[in-house]
Design a protein around this motif. Structure first.
Motif, PDB file in Angstrom:
ATOM      1  N   HIS A 120       1.893  42.136  -7.078  1.00 57.80           N
ATOM      2  CA  HIS A 120       2.452  42.822  -8.241  1.00 57.80           C
ATOM      3  C   HIS A 120       2.909  44.247  -7.975  1.00 57.80           C
ATOM      4  O   HIS A 120       3.397  44.897  -8.876  1.00 57.80           O
ATOM      5  CB  HIS A 120       1.444  42.840  -9.384  1.00 57.80           C
ATOM      6  CG  HIS A 120       1.232  41.494  -9.972  1.00 57.80           C
ATOM      7  ND1 HIS A 120       2.229  40.815 -10.641  1.00 57.80           N
ATOM      8  CD2 HIS A 120       0.160  40.685  -9.981  1.00 57.80           C
ATOM      9  CE1 HIS A 120       1.767  39.655 -11.050  1.00 57.80           C
ATOM     10  NE2 HIS A 120       0.519  39.550 -10.663  1.00 57.80           N
ATOM     11  N   LYS A 146       4.023  52.639 -12.915  1.00 51.39           N
ATOM     12  CA  LYS A 146       4.826  51.663 -13.664  1.00 51.39           C
ATOM     13  C   LYS A 146       4.428  50.234 -13.289  1.00 51.39           C
ATOM     14  O   LYS A 146       4.272  49.375 -14.159  1.00 51.39           O
ATOM     15  CB  LYS A 146       6.306  51.904 -13.390  1.00 51.39           C
ATOM     16  CG  LYS A 146       7.209  50.977 -14.145  1.00 51.39           C
ATOM     17  CD  LYS A 146       8.665  51.276 -13.825  1.00 51.39           C
ATOM     18  CE  LYS A 146       9.571  50.252 -14.494  1.00 51.39           C
ATOM     19  NZ  LYS A 146      10.932  50.346 -14.023  1.00 51.39           N
ATOM     20  N   GLU A 149       0.953  49.437 -14.794  1.00 50.20           N
ATOM     21  CA  GLU A 149       0.945  49.260 -16.246  1.00 50.20           C
ATOM     22  C   GLU A 149       1.708  48.013 -16.677  1.00 50.20           C
ATOM     23  O   GLU A 149       1.236  47.264 -17.542  1.00 50.20           O
ATOM     24  CB  GLU A 149       1.546  50.491 -16.931  1.00 50.20           C
ATOM     25  CG  GLU A 149       0.658  51.705 -16.857  1.00 50.20           C
ATOM     26  CD  GLU A 149       1.315  52.955 -17.408  1.00 50.20           C
ATOM     27  OE1 GLU A 149       2.495  52.890 -17.825  1.00 50.20           O
ATOM     28  OE2 GLU A 149       0.658  54.002 -17.411  1.00 50.20           O
ATOM     29  N   GLU A 150       2.904  47.770 -16.117  1.00 54.38           N
ATOM     30  CA  GLU A 150       3.727  46.662 -16.576  1.00 54.38           C
ATOM     31  C   GLU A 150       3.348  45.328 -15.934  1.00 54.38           C
ATOM     32  O   GLU A 150       3.190  44.334 -16.631  1.00 54.38           O
ATOM     33  CB  GLU A 150       5.200  46.965 -16.301  1.00 54.38           C
ATOM     34  CG  GLU A 150       5.733  48.104 -17.140  1.00 54.38           C
ATOM     35  CD  GLU A 150       7.176  48.458 -16.804  1.00 54.38           C
ATOM     36  OE1 GLU A 150       7.773  47.771 -15.944  1.00 54.38           O
ATOM     37  OE2 GLU A 150       7.692  49.417 -17.398  1.00 54.38           O
ATOM     38  N   ASN A 151       3.201  45.287 -14.624  1.00 53.47           N
ATOM     39  CA  ASN A 151       2.953  44.017 -13.943  1.00 53.47           C
ATOM     40  C   ASN A 151       1.502  43.569 -14.031  1.00 53.47           C
ATOM     41  O   ASN A 151       1.222  42.394 -14.191  1.00 53.47           O
ATOM     42  CB  ASN A 151       3.375  44.112 -12.479  1.00 53.47           C
ATOM     43  CG  ASN A 151       4.845  44.385 -12.324  1.00 53.47           C
ATOM     44  OD1 ASN A 151       5.622  44.215 -13.248  1.00 53.47           O
ATOM     45  ND2 ASN A 151       5.244  44.847 -11.155  1.00 53.47           N
ATOM     46  N   ASN A 152       0.587  44.524 -13.878  1.00 54.51           N
ATOM     47  CA  ASN A 152      -0.832  44.161 -13.871  1.00 54.51           C
ATOM     48  C   ASN A 152      -1.511  44.373 -15.214  1.00 54.51           C
ATOM     49  O   ASN A 152      -2.700  44.134 -15.341  1.00 54.51           O
ATOM     50  CB  ASN A 152      -1.566  44.961 -12.783  1.00 54.51           C
ATOM     51  CG  ASN A 152      -1.058  44.626 -11.407  1.00 54.51           C
ATOM     52  OD1 ASN A 152      -0.632  43.508 -11.154  1.00 54.51           O
ATOM     53  ND2 ASN A 152      -1.101  45.576 -10.500  1.00 54.51           N
ATOM     54  N   ARG A 153      -0.757  44.872 -16.202  1.00 54.57           N
ATOM     55  CA  ARG A 153      -1.241  45.097 -17.566  1.00 54.57           C
ATOM     56  C   ARG A 153      -2.530  45.915 -17.604  1.00 54.57           C
ATOM     57  O   ARG A 153      -3.479  45.585 -18.306  1.00 54.57           O
ATOM     58  CB  ARG A 153      -1.418  43.756 -18.278  1.00 54.57           C
ATOM     59  CG  ARG A 153      -0.103  43.034 -18.480  1.00 54.57           C
ATOM     60  CD  ARG A 153      -0.253  41.725 -19.153  1.00 54.57           C
ATOM     61  NE  ARG A 153      -1.005  40.715 -18.430  1.00 54.57           N
ATOM     62  CZ  ARG A 153      -0.531  39.999 -17.420  1.00 54.57           C
ATOM     63  NH1 ARG A 153       0.709  40.175 -17.032  1.00 54.57           N
ATOM     64  NH2 ARG A 153      -1.260  39.100 -16.826  1.00 54.57           N
ATOM     65  N   VAL A 154      -2.546  47.000 -16.824  1.00 55.10           N
ATOM     66  CA  VAL A 154      -3.681  47.922 -16.844  1.00 55.10           C
ATOM     67  C   VAL A 154      -3.436  48.950 -17.935  1.00 55.10           C
ATOM     68  O   VAL A 154      -2.303  49.377 -18.146  1.00 55.10           O
ATOM     69  CB  VAL A 154      -3.837  48.618 -15.467  1.00 55.10           C
ATOM     70  CG1 VAL A 154      -4.876  49.716 -15.499  1.00 55.10           C
ATOM     71  CG2 VAL A 154      -4.187  47.593 -14.403  1.00 55.10           C
ATOM     72  N   ASP A 155      -4.484  49.326 -18.652  1.00 53.40           N
ATOM     73  CA  ASP A 155      -4.371  50.289 -19.744  1.00 53.40           C
ATOM     74  C   ASP A 155      -3.811  51.613 -19.228  1.00 53.40           C
ATOM     75  O   ASP A 155      -4.152  52.060 -18.132  1.00 53.40           O
ATOM     76  CB  ASP A 155      -5.736  50.508 -20.385  1.00 53.40           C
ATOM     77  CG  ASP A 155      -5.663  51.377 -21.623  1.00 53.40           C
ATOM     78  OD1 ASP A 155      -4.564  51.519 -22.188  1.00 53.40           O
ATOM     79  OD2 ASP A 155      -6.709  51.906 -22.034  1.00 53.40           O
ATOM     80  N   LYS A 156      -2.962  52.247 -20.054  1.00 56.27           N
ATOM     81  CA  LYS A 156      -2.296  53.495 -19.664  1.00 56.27           C
ATOM     82  C   LYS A 156      -3.301  54.605 -19.369  1.00 56.27           C
ATOM     83  O   LYS A 156      -3.099  55.429 -18.493  1.00 56.27           O
ATOM     84  CB  LYS A 156      -1.343  53.914 -20.762  1.00 56.27           C
ATOM     85  CG  LYS A 156      -0.522  55.103 -20.445  1.00 56.27           C
ATOM     86  CD  LYS A 156       0.477  55.376 -21.538  1.00 56.27           C
ATOM     87  CE  LYS A 156       1.361  56.518 -21.099  1.00 56.27           C
ATOM     88  NZ  LYS A 156       2.602  56.555 -21.801  1.00 56.27           N
ATOM     89  N   SER A 159      -4.533  53.950 -15.749  1.00 57.31           N
ATOM     90  CA  SER A 159      -3.537  54.190 -14.699  1.00 57.31           C
ATOM     91  C   SER A 159      -3.215  55.662 -14.607  1.00 57.31           C
ATOM     92  O   SER A 159      -2.940  56.182 -13.554  1.00 57.31           O
ATOM     93  CB  SER A 159      -2.280  53.384 -14.962  1.00 57.31           C
ATOM     94  OG  SER A 159      -1.613  53.857 -16.106  1.00 57.31           O
TER      95      SER A 159
END
Length: 159
Positions: A120, A146, A149-156, A159
């Motif tokens: 990812h 980016k 946050e977007e590909n692995n859906r980690v909280d902002k 990250s």
């Protein structure tokens, strides 16, 4: 000779980090009153990330002209080509060994998962490989954030 703390010139990074931590705790302790300043710092961070992204798009052009001016000044172009070829080969070999063998082994040892299927964040890795600014990780930081946050859906906030 061992330098004493007052003899060392430069920025006091430890003091800055400590101040930032204490300020963050104090702002959170203020509750609703501190939210305005927290929103300001979040907006400032977003604006800084946009600026860094812009800079990263234009840095290769500047580096190209800097390198081009040095190439024009060279007298023996074959010496340059052979030296550069050796450097490029050594650099690619080092990247292949480190990125293709060492890092996957560390990933496998830590997670017991196949490191070649994680995928990812390939964009950030490619950017780091082609970027002349890769001496520091700050060159690929916006791209990596980016991807996280977007590909692995980690909280902002993480990250």
């Amino acid at each position: 000779q061992i330098p004493v703390g007052t003899e060392i010139e430069g920025m006091n990074i430890l003091g800055l980090v400590l101040f930032a931590l204490v300020l963050g705790v104090a702002l959170k302790k203020l509750g609703q009153e501190g939210e305005d300043l927290i929103r300001f710092f979040n907006s400032f961070n977003e604006a800084t990330m946009v600026l860094v992204t812009w800079i990263m798009w234009y840095v290769p052009i500047g580096i190209m002209f800097l390198v081009g001016s040095k190439i024009v000044e060279m007298e023996d172009i074959m010496l340059l080509v052979t030296s550069l070829g050796k450097y490029i080969f050594a650099s690619i070999l080092g990247h292949v060994i480190h990125g293709g063998i060492i890092l996957p082994l560390i990933y496998f040892a830590a997670t017991r998962q196949n490191p070649y299927l994680m995928g990812h964040s390939e964009h950030a890795g490619a950017l780091c490989f082609i970027s002349p600014c890769c001496v520091s990780s700050s060159a690929t930081l916006p791209s990596m954030i980016k991807c996280i946050e977007e590909n692995n859906r980690v909280d902002k906030r993480i990250s």
